[in-house]
Design a protein around this motif. Structure first.
Motif: not given
Length: 308
Positions: A11, A17-21, A67, A72, A74
């Motif tokens: 990333y 960001e790791p949360t990007t779509d 991830d 990255f 959960d």
């Protein structure tokens, strides 16, 4: 690359960001390709990194696996590939004679310091958890990266066979040193006697006047290695044939880079994947060892070597 405690994540390389779509990730990838393409003035090494980053996170399945493996997700992260050696089938072939614990000094220091950094009273279930390591100061990540590099080199050298002898983590204190002065590995072989430095700077490096350069390169690695070689050479009454600096395969454009003679000693940079061939063929300009001389040198080193 990407599996080193020092390296940028996929990333980071893509600038998201790791949360990007997924759509934003794809746009970022295309932008980074244009920015880094050598035909438009970009850096070839970074261009390769961008392509590799996309391979790791460019599809939903690949991204989910990345991830999980890099902290990255959960869910708890499994062991990061390469941080602990995977189990292998038993190999009955004769190994190189090995003395000392490769990477042991730095791994112990890392375990002590990571707990001090986390704070007293804090319980660390896994000091190698990727998310924890990624959040640690660079000095700690570098310590772990170097330990892993030394362990990886030791595995390569051990496969060379019984004609080789290797000493790991050998004390070589120099005047005005840093307190952790050591030779990562000493390799005695028919092709020569070599001091070997295992490094991981977290990315590509440059060379200038016989020294390794780069924003992430601390100090003068080649000069420091040569100084430590001289300490042990005097103590043991031996003469080294050359110095070898081992780097991760992705950090060198060429598998072997001959730096020529630096302060009278042949020095080469080698990608870890090419290390076996180099040690078998010999460092350019190094003197081979034959007959009873190899036994004499081994005896001298055994009497002089002290471990950190």
């Amino acid at each position: 690359m990407f599996d080193s405690p020092l390296s940028a994540s996929a990333y980071d390389v893509l600038g998201v960001e790791p949360t990007t779509d997924e759509e934003s990730l794809r746009r970022a990838y295309r932008l980074r390709l244009r920015q880094t393409h050598p035909d438009t003035g970009g850096d070839a090494a970074v261009f390769v990194q961008v392509q590799r980053a996309w391979e790791l996170v460019g599809t939903s399945a690949a991204r989910a696996a990345y991830d999980r493996g890099h902290g990255f997700a959960d869910a708890p992260a499994p062991e990061w590939a390469g941080w602990r050696a995977p189990a292998r089938p038993a190999d009955t072939r004769p190994k190189a004679r090995s003395h000392g614990q490769p990477g042991g000094w730095r791994r112990e220091r890392y375990l002590t310091l990571i707990r001090e950094w986390a704070g007293r009273g804090m319980t660390i279930d896994d000091p190698y958890d990727p998310a924890l390591v990624r959040s640690a100061p660079r000095e700690l990540r570098r310590m772990l990266a170097d330990a892993l590099a030394e362990e990886a080199t030791a595995r390569v050298v051990s496969e060379l066979g019984m004609g080789y002898t290797v000493w790991h983590d050998v004390a070589a204190p120099v005047r005005g040193g840093t307190g952790d002065d050591k030779l990562d590995h000493i390799v005695l072989s028919p092709s020569g006697l070599y001091a070997v430095l295992s490094e991981d700077f977290g990315g590509p490096i440059g060379i200038r006047r016989g020294e390794i350069t780069g924003d992430a390169v601390p100090g003068t690695p080649v000069a420091d290695l040569l100084a430590r070689m001289r300490v042990l050479a005097r103590a043991a009454g031996v003469r080294f044939g050359g110095a070898v600096i081992v780097l991760p395969d992705d950090d060198l454009v060429q598998a072997v880079t001959d730096l020529g003679r630096v302060r009278g000693t042949p020095v080469v940079l080698v990608a870890r994947g090419a290390l076996s061939n180099l040690l078998r063929q010999g460092v350019p300009g190094a003197r081979s060892i034959g007959g009873n001389e190899i036994f004499d040198i081994r005896t001298r080193l055994q009497q002089a070597v002290r471990f950190v």
